[in-house]
Design an enzyme around this catalytic site. Sequence first.
Site, PDB file in Angstrom:
ATOM      1  N   ARG A 159      -8.933   4.451   0.153  1.00 22.54           N
ATOM      2  CA  ARG A 159      -9.558   3.446   1.013  1.00 22.54           C
ATOM      3  C   ARG A 159      -9.319   2.055   0.429  1.00 22.54           C
ATOM      4  NH1 ARG A 159     -11.337   0.954   5.530  1.00 22.54           N
ATOM      5  NH2 ARG A 159     -13.456   0.189   5.407  1.00 22.54           N
ATOM      6  N   GLU A 209     -27.421   5.264   2.484  1.00 20.60           N
ATOM      7  CA  GLU A 209     -26.356   6.230   2.229  1.00 20.60           C
ATOM      8  C   GLU A 209     -26.733   7.037   0.982  1.00 20.60           C
ATOM      9  OE1 GLU A 209     -21.484   5.961   1.935  1.00 20.60           O
ATOM     10  OE2 GLU A 209     -22.716   4.205   1.537  1.00 20.60           O
ATOM     11  N   ARG A 230       0.811  -1.222   0.000  1.00 21.46           N
ATOM     12  CA  ARG A 230       0.000   0.000   0.000  1.00 21.46           C
ATOM     13  C   ARG A 230       0.843   1.269   0.000  1.00 21.46           C
ATOM     14  NH1 ARG A 230      -4.043  -0.422   4.805  1.00 21.46           N
ATOM     15  NH2 ARG A 230      -2.219  -1.314   5.807  1.00 21.46           N
ATOM     16  N   CYS A 242     -25.511   1.092   1.077  1.00 21.70           N
ATOM     17  CA  CYS A 242     -24.671   2.171   0.568  1.00 21.70           C
ATOM     18  C   CYS A 242     -25.193   2.707  -0.760  1.00 21.70           C
ATOM     19  CB  CYS A 242     -23.230   1.678   0.394  1.00 21.70           C
ATOM     20  SG  CYS A 242     -22.331   1.526   1.944  1.00 21.70           S
ATOM     21  N   TRP A 272     -18.180  -8.978  -0.513  1.00 25.13           N
ATOM     22  CA  TRP A 272     -16.945  -8.281  -0.162  1.00 25.13           C
ATOM     23  C   TRP A 272     -15.830  -9.249   0.240  1.00 25.13           C
ATOM     24  CZ3 TRP A 272     -18.758  -3.357   2.964  1.00 25.13           C
ATOM     25  CH2 TRP A 272     -19.431  -2.507   2.081  1.00 25.13           C
ATOM     26  N   LYS A 296     -20.953   2.506  -7.224  1.00 18.72           N
ATOM     27  CA  LYS A 296     -20.246   1.268  -7.521  1.00 18.72           C
ATOM     28  C   LYS A 296     -19.910   1.146  -9.006  1.00 18.72           C
ATOM     29  CE  LYS A 296     -21.001  -0.238  -3.263  1.00 18.72           C
ATOM     30  NZ  LYS A 296     -19.962  -0.526  -2.292  1.00 18.72           N
ATOM     31  N   HIS A 308     -18.132  10.981   3.790  1.00 20.02           N
ATOM     32  CA  HIS A 308     -16.896  10.783   3.034  1.00 20.02           C
ATOM     33  C   HIS A 308     -16.137  12.086   2.821  1.00 20.02           C
ATOM     34  CE1 HIS A 308     -19.345   7.235   2.022  1.00 20.02           C
ATOM     35  NE2 HIS A 308     -18.188   6.613   2.047  1.00 20.02           N
ATOM     36  N   HIS A 326     -28.576  -1.472   6.793  1.00 23.00           N
ATOM     37  CA  HIS A 326     -27.993  -0.286   6.166  1.00 23.00           C
ATOM     38  C   HIS A 326     -27.501  -0.648   4.777  1.00 23.00           C
ATOM     39  CE1 HIS A 326     -25.607   3.285   5.467  1.00 23.00           C
ATOM     40  NE2 HIS A 326     -24.537   2.540   5.270  1.00 23.00           N
ATOM     41  N   ILE A 333     -24.711   5.140  12.136  1.00 24.84           N
ATOM     42  CA  ILE A 333     -24.755   3.892  11.378  1.00 24.84           C
ATOM     43  C   ILE A 333     -23.989   2.764  12.073  1.00 24.84           C
ATOM     44  CG2 ILE A 333     -24.194   2.826   9.157  1.00 24.84           C
ATOM     45  CD1 ILE A 333     -26.567   4.827   9.223  1.00 24.84           C
TER      46      ILE A 333
END
Length: 766
Positions: free
Chosen positions: A521, A671, A18, A649, A567, A114, A700, A647, A437
């Site tokens: 991220r 979201e 990273r 997104c 995920w 997305k 964000h 929840h 959240i």
Amino acid sequence: MKKVKSSNLGYPRIGEKREWKRALEQFWAGKLEKEDFLKQIEEIRIHHLQKQKNQGIDLIPVGDFSLYDHVLDTAVMFGLVPKRFEYGGGKVSLETYFEIARGTKGAVASEMTKWFNTNYHYIVPELGEVVPTLVENRPLEFYKEAKQKLNIEGKPVILGPVTFVKLSKGYNENDFKSVVNQFVPLYAKILHDLQKEGVEWVQIDEPILSTSISKEEVALFNDVYQTLREAAPNIKLILQTYFESIDNYQDVISLPVDGIGLDFVHDNGQNLASIKKYGFPKDKILAAGVIDGRNIWRANLNDKHSILTQITEFVSKEQVIVQPSSSLLHTPVTVKNEETLDEVLKGALSFADEKLREIVILAKGLQDGKTSIQAEIDESTKAIQALNESSVRNNKQVQQAIQNLHIYSVNREADYKVRQSIQEEFFKLPLLPTTTIGSFPQTQEVRGQRLKWRKGEITTTQYEEYIYAEIKKWIDIQEELGLDVFVHGEFERTDMVEYFGEKLAGFQFTKFGWVQSYGSRCVKPPLIYGDVSFQEPMTVKESVYAQSLTTKPVKGMLTGPITILNWSFVRDDISRYDVANQIALAIRTEVEELEKNGIRMIQVDEPAIREGLPLKRENWESYLNVAVNAFKLATASVQNDTQIHTHMCYSNFEDIIDAINALDADVISIETSRSHGELIYAFEENTYDKGIGLGVYDIHSPRVPKVKELARNIDRALQIINPKLFWINPDCGLKTRGIAETVGALKVMVEAAEHAREKFLVKEEL
């Protein structure tokens, strides 16, 4: 015989450990000067090109590297800067580029959503405010860099005009063709300049072709690419699709381009079937995506060679390029650094670097025959077989449960209206209740303590005492703020999927298996490599402790089965739907444990349901049925006075509004703040009669919103949503935010909620 070429579509940006992420965040924090930052980034980019060259890849992509997002890169290349950002024309500055992505104190960041059905997020281009112009030829600059620095004749990668406009907002859909045609001369100029520089190959990505598009849109492709072909007749133009099969096969292979890139991994066999049925033009290149660009399992080289062999029954070898099914952006960088993994599992893994090797092997096998790569084929077969025969993939108890799913109820005891009345009496919440959240800021100190614990530098008792202190601190903060429903803050969790994967059987974790989610991220998806099962309570201890500190309800926080599935890197030897149900049964047990221990609000987050939608609309219903069933399997066994929250997104929720309703959650939070108006429209067009919180501010962006901004969002929502069903909350978890901005924003949110209650009560009295 002409050599069978190997190619790559895109390489991970983040670096083996990273390095890219660290450089970005140091620059944003003011700890790295701009010149030093750009130098570090250049070194990373050049290193990535060198690695691909060393692997023996013939067609190395250039221009796929990004400082944030490749869709944003395309937008700023055309000067598409929203008017709320100060921009004087010309090449977009680095500062403005990041402002569009991250926002400023005075301007909200552009919407993020997305990238097709992946967990990568792109910045949505905003059209209509400014006329697009070519302010820099980005592909040309990257091509020249690769040639000058490494003597690489790179293959520029460009996001195609039709897909780019399709992914944008700010124009009338009836004007789609004319909007696309605004960009065509700009793309033609890019290609013309590339041709002047001597570029041989160009990859234009048009993944929108793998979705359900109209005949009129297919016809538009022909017009667009005829113009682009004429602008650069000497360039070998490859039209690249991925993530699915193409429905309009005969039309697509007839387009005026030199090559067609097809996905032979995620196409369910349809692309190969189309070739067998309709053939392939003898004057075009077939870029065959046979290595999975989205998963981490070692390829069965025997099977992949077989696919290529079948292709060459209809397409000559000289016409075939061997490549991954999509950009390797969606995979970690290399397996070589995973020194602690079990050898059987490690032997069955293939990350980006290993996939490049597989591509080169398959290209050699196609050119020289199967016997030339027999040793590599045998090695891959043995490694895959060893994992399939391991005990972790043969848990008889789990497999028996999946065979007997019918014994588990997927319906709550009472319908929502009955539960609503019971829960109103039980919880006695005010009108327009406020909550968050789930997560609160994970400071450097929190991460540092976790690292010390993992390294054995502090004991488990010391670590738990630290976590409890953080929980108490934030329970006290929530009391002071006046929130109505609390959360414990999730300080013990690194990631909402990783945390549960570490506690469930059938999961494994890597040390450096990071992939980019959005901006800097990065997430480290768990590997679901075996049968999944519950082992022991995962969240009860922290939730019960938090509840002991307050009389306000504290939500238990879980991640839902479909999000864990979507995920994660999921085993490919059984159905994904069987894996989803294995996870659901494990989460069901945890939900029951929370309820038994006095936690009566339980949030089971499913932010990834929408992103898992198949690209073909005709496949949506079956996927959504499975997703809804898995959620209900996980949540349906609780009592009527236990309130189930969920929840989700950023998404186009109008696509799945019926499925959202079918989840039968008592409260859903969504979201929405970057696209608040669009989401409200979805609820205007579709009735939703359960508890709902439409996120009232964007977490964000590193800014504290104004009361009037939140009041406007609340008022807009209350025009169509019953105030007795409406919750007020941020649009996502607060893990990545600073403490001061978190407290400041929540204070504003509570104030806005109080104003909204007063307005409603006055209206009621009138």
